[in-house]
Design a protein around this motif. Structure first.
Motif, mmCIF file in Angstrom:
data_model
loop_
_atom_site.group_PDB
_atom_site.id
_atom_site.type_symbol
_atom_site.label_atom_id
_atom_site.label_comp_id
_atom_site.label_asym_id
_atom_site.label_seq_id
_atom_site.Cartn_x
_atom_site.Cartn_y
_atom_site.Cartn_z
ATOM 1 N N GLY A 1 41.008 46.301 34.528
ATOM 2 C CA GLY A 1 40.952 46.216 35.989
ATOM 3 C C GLY A 1 41.962 45.211 36.494
ATOM 4 N N GLY A 2 41.492 44.305 37.351
ATOM 5 C CA GLY A 2 42.389 43.396 38.058
ATOM 6 C C GLY A 2 43.305 42.570 37.168
ATOM 7 N N LEU A 3 42.790 42.044 36.066
ATOM 8 C CA LEU A 3 43.605 41.178 35.210
ATOM 9 C C LEU A 3 44.802 41.924 34.629
ATOM 10 C CD1 LEU A 3 42.550 38.544 32.688
ATOM 11 C CD2 LEU A 3 43.699 40.530 31.770
ATOM 12 N N VAL B 1 35.918 49.976 45.772
ATOM 13 C CA VAL B 1 36.448 50.320 44.445
ATOM 14 C C VAL B 1 36.800 49.051 43.682
ATOM 15 C CG1 VAL B 1 37.320 52.657 44.872
ATOM 16 C CG2 VAL B 1 38.725 50.705 45.523
ATOM 17 N N LYS B 2 36.309 48.953 42.449
ATOM 18 C CA LYS B 2 36.544 47.809 41.563
ATOM 19 C C LYS B 2 35.642 48.017 40.353
ATOM 20 C CE LYS B 2 35.468 45.112 45.063
ATOM 21 N NZ LYS B 2 36.520 44.079 44.960
ATOM 22 N N ARG B 3 35.832 47.276 39.291
ATOM 23 C CA ARG B 3 34.926 47.392 38.150
ATOM 24 C C ARG B 3 33.485 47.187 38.619
ATOM 25 N NH1 ARG B 3 34.828 43.365 34.895
ATOM 26 N NH2 ARG B 3 36.113 42.079 36.270
ATOM 27 N N TYR C 1 28.088 40.708 39.821
ATOM 28 C CA TYR C 1 28.593 39.687 40.764
ATOM 29 C C TYR C 1 29.383 40.311 41.913
ATOM 30 C CZ TYR C 1 33.569 39.505 39.383
ATOM 31 O OH TYR C 1 34.896 39.794 39.179
ATOM 32 N N LYS C 2 29.974 41.483 41.661
ATOM 33 C CA LYS C 2 30.743 42.144 42.722
ATOM 34 C C LYS C 2 29.819 42.798 43.751
ATOM 35 C CE LYS C 2 34.868 43.007 39.840
ATOM 36 N NZ LYS C 2 36.090 42.673 40.628
ATOM 37 N N ARG C 3 28.615 43.031 43.359
ATOM 38 C CA ARG C 3 27.510 43.428 44.234
ATOM 39 C C ARG C 3 27.653 44.824 44.854
ATOM 40 N NH1 ARG C 3 25.479 38.089 47.447
ATOM 41 N NH2 ARG C 3 27.341 38.517 48.700
ATOM 42 N N ASN D 1 36.253 57.981 37.252
ATOM 43 C CA ASN D 1 37.459 57.506 36.564
ATOM 44 C C ASN D 1 38.436 56.755 37.473
ATOM 45 O OD1 ASN D 1 38.565 57.373 33.925
ATOM 46 N ND2 ASN D 1 40.226 58.711 34.577
ATOM 47 N N TYR D 2 37.923 55.744 38.150
ATOM 48 C CA TYR D 2 38.802 54.908 38.988
ATOM 49 C C TYR D 2 39.940 54.336 38.145
ATOM 50 C CZ TYR D 2 40.397 51.272 42.155
ATOM 51 O OH TYR D 2 41.179 50.482 42.964
ATOM 52 N N ASN D 3 41.150 54.558 38.608
ATOM 53 C CA ASN D 3 42.323 54.028 37.907
ATOM 54 C C ASN D 3 43.427 53.766 38.928
ATOM 55 O OD1 ASN D 3 43.212 56.597 38.513
ATOM 56 N ND2 ASN D 3 43.391 57.273 36.384
ATOM 57 N N VAL D 4 44.603 53.423 38.458
ATOM 58 C CA VAL D 4 45.675 53.051 39.383
ATOM 59 C C VAL D 4 46.064 54.251 40.262
ATOM 60 C CG1 VAL D 4 48.042 52.172 39.576
ATOM 61 C CG2 VAL D 4 46.522 51.270 37.810
ATOM 62 N N SER E 1 39.796 35.761 42.374
ATOM 63 C CA SER E 1 40.730 36.030 43.466
ATOM 64 C C SER E 1 40.446 37.396 44.063
ATOM 65 C CB SER E 1 42.179 35.993 42.944
ATOM 66 O OG SER E 1 43.047 36.576 43.894
ATOM 67 N N GLY E 2 40.532 38.410 43.204
ATOM 68 C CA GLY E 2 40.571 39.778 43.683
ATOM 69 C C GLY E 2 42.012 40.103 44.023
ATOM 70 N N THR E 3 42.396 41.335 43.763
ATOM 71 C CA THR E 3 43.698 41.821 44.232
ATOM 72 C C THR E 3 43.515 43.112 45.019
ATOM 73 O OG1 THR E 3 43.997 42.814 42.057
ATOM 74 C CG2 THR E 3 45.177 40.760 42.493
ATOM 75 N N GLY E 4 42.389 43.779 44.792
ATOM 76 C CA GLY E 4 42.075 44.955 45.601
ATOM 77 C C GLY E 4 42.074 44.575 47.081
ATOM 78 N N ASN E 5 41.479 43.450 47.390
ATOM 79 C CA ASN E 5 41.430 42.979 48.784
ATOM 80 C C ASN E 5 42.830 42.910 49.410
ATOM 81 O OD1 ASN E 5 42.098 40.876 47.037
ATOM 82 N ND2 ASN E 5 40.430 39.511 47.679
ATOM 83 N N MET E 6 43.822 42.485 48.620
ATOM 84 C CA MET E 6 45.197 42.374 49.131
ATOM 85 C C MET E 6 45.803 43.755 49.372
ATOM 86 S SD MET E 6 46.353 39.480 46.399
ATOM 87 C CE MET E 6 45.415 37.932 46.300
ATOM 88 N N LYS E 7 45.571 44.672 48.424
ATOM 89 C CA LYS E 7 46.110 46.028 48.566
ATOM 90 C C LYS E 7 45.586 46.681 49.839
ATOM 91 C CE LYS E 7 45.739 46.438 43.556
ATOM 92 N NZ LYS E 7 44.821 46.960 42.515
ATOM 93 N N PHE E 8 44.307 46.477 50.110
ATOM 94 C CA PHE E 8 43.715 47.086 51.311
ATOM 95 C C PHE E 8 44.294 46.479 52.583
ATOM 96 C CE2 PHE E 8 40.308 48.437 48.357
ATOM 97 C CZ PHE E 8 40.174 49.749 48.749
HETATM 98 C C1 LIG Z 1 43.740 46.426 42.003
HETATM 99 C C2 LIG Z 1 42.933 47.117 40.976
HETATM 100 C C3 LIG Z 1 41.794 46.503 40.458
HETATM 101 C C4 LIG Z 1 41.297 45.155 40.929
HETATM 102 O O1 LIG Z 1 40.396 45.334 41.992
HETATM 103 P P1 LIG Z 1 39.473 44.122 42.521
HETATM 104 O O2 LIG Z 1 38.854 44.692 43.748
HETATM 105 O O3 LIG Z 1 40.387 42.999 42.827
HETATM 106 O O4 LIG Z 1 38.503 43.831 41.467
HETATM 107 C C5 LIG Z 1 41.055 47.180 39.514
HETATM 108 N N1 LIG Z 1 41.419 48.403 39.089
HETATM 109 C C6 LIG Z 1 42.506 49.037 39.575
HETATM 110 C C7 LIG Z 1 42.837 50.391 39.073
HETATM 111 C C8 LIG Z 1 43.307 48.416 40.524
HETATM 112 O O5 LIG Z 1 44.404 49.033 40.986
#
Ligand SMILES: *Cc1c(COP(=O)(O)O)cnc(C)c1O
Length: 817
Positions: free
Chosen positions: A123-125, A548-550, A554-556, A630-633, A657-664
């Motif tokens: 995921g994010g890492l 969307v995220k793992r 904790y992500k709730r 199957n959430y993926n990139v 941090s989260g990075t999904g938040n930034m993409k949105f």
């Molecule tokens: C950006 C991204 C993540 C990270 O999402 P978070 O909301 O920051 O946990 C996880 N999976 C994929 C496929 C992503 O593109």
């Protein structure tokens, strides 16, 4: 290096078409007439690699022969996403390619669709690592990404008829993979086990077995920089295949066993949170890729030298440890310097200390790796000795600094039973960084407080970022065009702070309407995509509300699903008249670690809420729930640009941090979120009035833990929460079976470690504010546009600039002539 020609001048579509034809014919053996889009994809990818080859060689030449220090980004995960379009974009070749492929009678999208996404991260890492190597190349900084070429990436997720997650292996290499070049001639030997003996007063490690680490090289083209870096992923092969010949036939099978064992090392990517499984294999993986990478760096930077002066290593390359996974690199470099090159301890320590830095990615104590000492001793006996000695030196240093005995014990790297990798990394490297302001502060105040007290200067912050090339330009071409129109330039793609120039346009109703039209068109696109890929019928005239995220407690995700159930109940009971309901389409995407019981049960619950809600005529058109599997990139790239409202609702103090938040935010979604991770900084930048904030703060969470948290109180006090939980318990979402979700319900009512119930009221209360704004499309879009305009800071180019300045102390290669 005369065989490097200057990076190729712009080529024509005709030349590309010829290259593809040649490749099809001479390498793949098919004519253009016989070729499928998948054939053309492979040929096109090879042609792109050819085109990048000179820049790649030039970059390596300049890196090795110049004075600019390189960056080695050590990461167990690189979640790259699809390559073709990204490579074309960064190399400035998209138009020629479109034309070339069309002239051959194909369509670029059909060709791109045959590409299979490598899932080499959870995921994010892993995605962060991929964004970072994109930005390094785009900034012209010489760099290697170093990791593992797993044979099986993150599992493919499907749902069975009961809505349960089913994992199937992701054998991505079953498809032709044209991007990675396997370089058998640059292999490294990596050894394990055995014992340490004394020979002539020196410690000598006599390993029991070895594997061959074979590099697979991926080109990483920078955007408009003319530079191409390397992602070097190691694949494990049997070390000494020749030995097999000495066995006679009857022993053949047992003779093959070591080979199978060796190749197991790079076989699978471990799902996050599955800490119990395969501990030993995981340590083997970590050591495998780190040892190979360190030796590789010495090979690259001291070519042909048998006695290199490795005191200059910190001037040649700086290694970033992406989380604790590569931390075994610290004792490994010590071992290389002392045992292989004969340096004394202090010199070796000084080199090692200057060469490594550590990024911490978590606040959850269970996610900080701790290895049993006997496991390390068995697998890496020499390293355990070195770790013990590092620990002795560390304790002496602390003592000299006047640190008390109790604290020294608390800070032990080696406790006698176990090795704490985060502590080893903090002491062993020059800098430690968290990944958002709040997270870095909490590292200093809580997680690594003792270390920060003694070594305050080591600690810094680098807030995460995402690459605008993939997550705006490729994912959202309509918005990209509008931004370019609004700014009058496309320079924002390499200087994302320029988005700020859109802010005045938020006052221009006509521009805001165009912005709204982009979102609407993206929603229609996504509805078509969801129909084609999943068979879903999404209504693009409803609000698209995405989480969307793992899947993790904790992500709730539980908070979202409980609120959704409460709303469903309100509509059904008539408490909310159907006419007053803002129609919503709620979209989830999440994989759960295969061994994570409650997370998997949450997935099952979401699927069954979706089944019940979507089939209930009483809420038809008002509330729909979809869970594309199957959430993926790839799915992220389709879904994020189509989202109106995204959910960043982790318990405060848990999301680093989260990075999904930034993409949105960069794609013009409004966020509902807690004061956690980078949400804090997003809200600061876009303005509190343009962010839907709710929930407890870190301090309130801490206080509630300290006072003794009891979730049942919240259940009793809030009739809507009670109704929602009761519906889960009474079988509404399990065909009347009351047992199905009993463990989940019991956890909510008796434990609820992440305080979902305590935040439920605040979360549901803010929904009316959200809907009031959504009812005024112009105002909603104005705020969403302000989000875009103020999120330029969240470019991974900015993150990399921060690393360069605060941690790596290096910069770009000299400009190309
Ligand atoms: C950006 C991204 C993540 C990270 O999402 P978070 O909301 O920051 O946990 C996880 N999976 C994929 C496929 C992503 O593109």
């Amino acid at each position: 290096m005369s065989e490097i020609t200057a990076p190729k001048s712009p080529v024509t579509a005709e030349q590309f078409a010829d290259e593809i034809r040649e490749q099809l014919k001479y390498a793949q053996g098919v004519t253009v007439e016989q070729a499928t889009p998948a054939d053309v994809y492979v040929a096109a990818a090879v042609a792109v690699r050819h085109h990048l080859m000179d820049s790649w060689m030039q970059t390596q030449h300049d890196m090795v022969n110049g004075t600019t220090k390189a960056v080695g980004y050590l990461s167990a995960e690189f979640l790259m996403g699809k390559q073709l379009r990204n490579a074309l974009l960064n190399a400035g070749l998209t138009e020629q390619y479109n034309a070339a492929i069309e002239s051959l009678g194909f369509n670029l999208q059909d060709v791109v669709d045959t590409e299979y996404e490598p899932g080499l991260g959870n995921g994010g890492l892993g995605r962060l690592a991929a964004c970072f190597i994109d930005s390094l190349a785009s900034l012209g900084v010489p760099a290697f990404g170093y990791g593992i070429q797993y044979k099986y990436g993150i599992f493919k997720q499907e749902f069975d008829k009961d809505g349960k997650q089913v994992e199937t292996p992701d054998y991505w290499l079953a498809n032709e993979e044209p991007w990675g070049h396997i370089d058998y001639n640059r292999s490294q030997k990596v050894s394990f086990g055995g014992k340490v003996v004394k020979e002539g007063g020196k410690k000598v490690w006599k390993p029991a077995w070895s594997v061959r680490a074979v590099p697979v090289d991926y080109m990483v083209p920078g955007y408009a920089s003319g530079r191409v870096n390397t992602l070097r992923l190691w694949s494990a092969k049997a070390e000494d295949e020749f030995d097999l010949l000495t066995f006679n036939r009857s022993e053949y099978l047992s003779a093959v066993k070591p080979q199978v064992k060796a190749e197991n090392i790079s076989k699978i990517l471990y799902p996050e949170d599955s800490t119990k499984e395969g501990k030993q294999l995981r340590l083997e993986q970590q050591y495998f890729f780190v040892s190979a990478s360190l030796h590789d760096a010495i090979r690259v930077f001291y070519p042909g030298e048998s006695k290199p002066d490795l005191t200059t290593l910190p001037d040649k390359i700086v290694f970033q440890l992406n989380d604790t996974h590569p931390v075994i690199g610290i004792p490994e470099l010590m071992r290389i310097l002392i045992d292989e090159y004969g340096y004394d301890w202090d010199t070796a320590w000084s080199i090692t200390n200057k060469t490594f830095n550590y990024t911490c990615h978590t606040l959850l104590p269970e996610a900080l790796e701790v290895w049993p000492a006997d496991l390390i001793g068995e697998l890496l006996p020499r390293h355990l000795e070195i770790i013990e000695k590092i620990n002795e030196q560390f304790e002496a240093e602390l003592k000299a600094k006047g640190v008390g005995a109790v604290t020294i014990k608390d800070m032990a790297i080696y406790t006698g039973d176990s090795v704490r990798m985060a502590y080893l990394a903090t002491y062993g490297g020059s800098h430690v960084n968290g990944v958002a302001e709040l997270h870095s502060q909490l590292l200093k105040d809580v997680t690594l407080k003792n270390f920060s007290d003694v070594y305050p200067d080591k600690f810094t912050n680098v807030t995460n970022g995402v690459t605008p090339r993939r997550f705006i330009k490729l994912a959202n071409p309509r918005l990209s065009d509008l931004i370019t129109e609004g700014l009058g330039t496309d320079k924002w793609l390499s200087d994302l702070e320029l988005l700020k120039g859109l802010e005045p346009l938020a006052a221009d109703d006509e521009f805001v309407r165009k912005f709204a039209a982009v979102k609407q068109a993206n929603k229609v696109d996504f509805a078509n995509y969801a129909k084609r890929e999943y068979g879903f019928d999404l209504d693009p005239d409803t609000m698209f509300n995405t989480m969307v995220k793992r899947l993790h407690e904790y992500k709730r995700q539980a908070l979202k699903i409980l609120a959704l159930i409460a709303r469903y109940a309100d509509i059904k009971s008539g408490k909310l008249s159907a006419d007053d309901v803002m129609p919503r389409t709620v979209i989830f995407g999440a994989k759960a670690a295969p061994g994570y019981y409650l997370a998997k049960m949450t997935i099952q619950l979401i699927n069954n809420v979706a089944r019940v809600v979507n089939n209930d005529p009483d809420v038809k058109g008002k509330l729909n729930v979809y869970f594309p599997w199957n959430y993926n990139v790839r799915l992220a790239q389709h879904l994020i640009p189509a989202t109106d409202l995204d959910e960043q609702i982790s318990q405060a103090g848990k999301e680093a941090s989260g990075t999904g938040n930034m993409k949105f935010a960069l794609n013009g979604a409004m966020t509902v979120g807690t004061l956690d991770g980078a949400n804090v900084e997003i809200r600061e930048r876009v303005g509190a009035e343009n962010f839907f904030l709710f929930g407890m703060t870190v301090d309130e969470v801490d206080k509630l833990y300290a006072d003794g948290y009891g979730p049942r109180k919240y259940y009793e006090a809030d009739p809507r929460l009670k109704a929602a939980i009761d519906m889960v318990a009474d079988g509404t979402f399990s065909n009347g079976n009351k047992d199905t979700y009993a463990p989940l319900v019991s956890d909510w009512l008796s434990k609820d470690w992440f305080m979902t119930l305590a935040d439920f009221h605040a979360y549901t209360a803010i929904q009316s504010e959200i809907e009031a704004l959504y009812a005024q499309p112009l105002e909603w879009n104005r705020k969403a546009l302000i989000n875009v305009a103020n999120s330029g800071y969240f470019s991974s180019d900015r993150s990399i600039s921060d690393y360069l300045e605060r941690i790596w102390h290096t910069g770009p290669l000299p400009a190309l002539a």
